[in-house]
Write an enzyme that holds these catalytic residues in place. Structure first.
Site, PDB file in Angstrom:
ATOM      1  N   ARG A  91       0.750  -1.161  -0.250  1.00 45.23           N
ATOM      2  CA  ARG A  91       0.108   0.084  -0.041  1.00 45.23           C
ATOM      3  C   ARG A  91       0.987   1.304   0.109  1.00 45.23           C
ATOM      4  NH1 ARG A  91      -3.373  -2.902  -1.736  1.00 45.23           N
ATOM      5  NH2 ARG A  91      -5.300  -3.729  -0.618  1.00 45.23           N
ATOM      6  N   GLU A 144      -1.966   7.441  -4.131  1.00 44.72           N
ATOM      7  CA  GLU A 144      -3.448   7.269  -4.789  1.00 44.72           C
ATOM      8  C   GLU A 144      -4.605   7.685  -3.988  1.00 44.72           C
ATOM      9  OE1 GLU A 144      -3.231   3.021  -5.117  1.00 44.72           O
ATOM     10  OE2 GLU A 144      -1.055   2.889  -5.520  1.00 44.72           O
ATOM     11  N   HIS A 160      -0.497   0.171  -9.836  1.00 42.68           N
ATOM     12  CA  HIS A 160      -1.285  -0.736  -8.857  1.00 42.68           C
ATOM     13  C   HIS A 160      -1.859  -1.865  -9.456  1.00 42.68           C
ATOM     14  CE1 HIS A 160      -3.052  -0.804  -4.500  1.00 42.68           C
ATOM     15  NE2 HIS A 160      -3.480  -1.908  -5.055  1.00 42.68           N
TER      16      HIS A 160
END
Length: 314
Positions: A227, A256, A287
């Site tokens: 992440r 993001e 991603h």
């Protein structure tokens, strides 16, 4: 059961839930406030990342029995409140762990062998062999931070190389034949490569920062397929500038949005991101580490299997 699908996914999800007797409703465009007006009608929700399922949403979901997240994590769901309400939460990290492991290995080999830089140069007519002399992975120590589904998948991929694989995790006893579990101090002392495989939680937000990086004894290559918000980009950029981080493969970014649809709210590119974009020692992807043709099927199937086991198999 009436099940509300909020994101498009592999059609097997709807097909197999229907076979179990579920009534499926697809709503892929209505804003969150409109969905909240009808959510009380449903026992199940299937979501990827369209919006956050927060306490307000859950309070309106008076009949909800399960939330299925077509992905590895549950960070876009108020997990504590959902569990307090007795709602079954199902993610599908088993579905894309192999894809993440493969991409992590690909990014690492590309970085260590300057493949992205060399490709760009050759396309421009530049034939620089010495400037693209790489490093071999054999003989290195790879440190995996987080040793769940994706960490273990990456370790298995690495097992064909002559490397030492260390893993660190908040859970005890997760080491296996592919990685030896160690404390963070030993990992920071030995690692030549560091790969992040943690969920986004209060403990992991911003965990890769200047202090964390400085505690490593050697310069290292860094991978993040977990992440983006677990890494403070400004601190990573400074480490790239000083050479403490030799190169970075980043499938996820701090910037993001939750939906993963674009990077910047108003189109402004942060200065630190400009550095990443222009660096030959950085490899970026949007991603997609768990985003393969095969994982699309496996994610959906994993979710159906978990829902079936919980509610339809006695």
């Amino acid at each position: 059961m009436k099940v509300l699908h909020l994101d498009t996914n592999h059609p097997l999800l709807i097909r197999q839930l229907a076979a179990l007797g579920c009534q499926n409703t697809e709503e892929y465009s209505a804003p969150k406030n409109e969905v909240e007006k009808i959510i009380h009608e449903f026992e199940g929700v299937i979501i990827r990342s369209r919006f956050k399922i927060d306490k307000t949403f859950l309070e309106k979901a008076t009949r909800l029995k399960f939330i299925g997240r077509v992905g590895a994590g549950l960070e876009n769901i108020d997990v504590d409140y959902a569990r307090e309400k007795g709602i079954f939460l199902a993610a599908a990290p088993e579905g894309n762990r192999n894809a993440v492991g493969e991409q992590a290995l690909g990014m690492l080999l590309s970085l260590m062998n300057n493949l992205n830089k060399a490709d760009r140069e050759v396309r421009q007519g530049i034939w620089d062999r010495e400037g693209n002399r790489g490093w071999e992975l054999d003989g290195k120590t790879v440190g995996l931070i987080g040793y769940g589904n994706t960490g273990q998948a990456f370790a298995k991929k690495l097992s064909g190389f002559d490397v030492e694989i260390l893993c660190h995790d908040i859970l005890e006893g997760v080491g296996n034949a592919f990685a030896r579990q160690v404390g963070i101090e030993e990992l920071q002392e030995k690692a030549d490569v560091v790969s992040l495989h943690v969920p986004q939680t209060s403990l992991t937000l911003g965990m890769v920062n200047t202090s964390f990086i400085k505690n490593f004894a050697k310069p290292f290559w860094f991978l993040n397929t977990a992440r983006g918000k677990c890494v403070k980009t400004a601190d990573l950029v400074e480490a790239l500038k000083t050479g403490k981080v030799l190169g970075a493969g980043l499938d996820v970014l701090e910037y993001e949005k939750t939906s993963f649809e674009d990077l910047f709210e108003k189109g402004a590119m942060p200065e630190d991101f400009k550095y990443l974009v222009n660096s030959d020692r950085v490899l970026l992807s949007p991603h997609i580490a768990g985003w393969t043709q095969e994982s699309k099927v496996k994610l959906a199937q994993t979710l159906v299997d978990k829902i079936k086991a919980r509610f339809f198999v006695s």
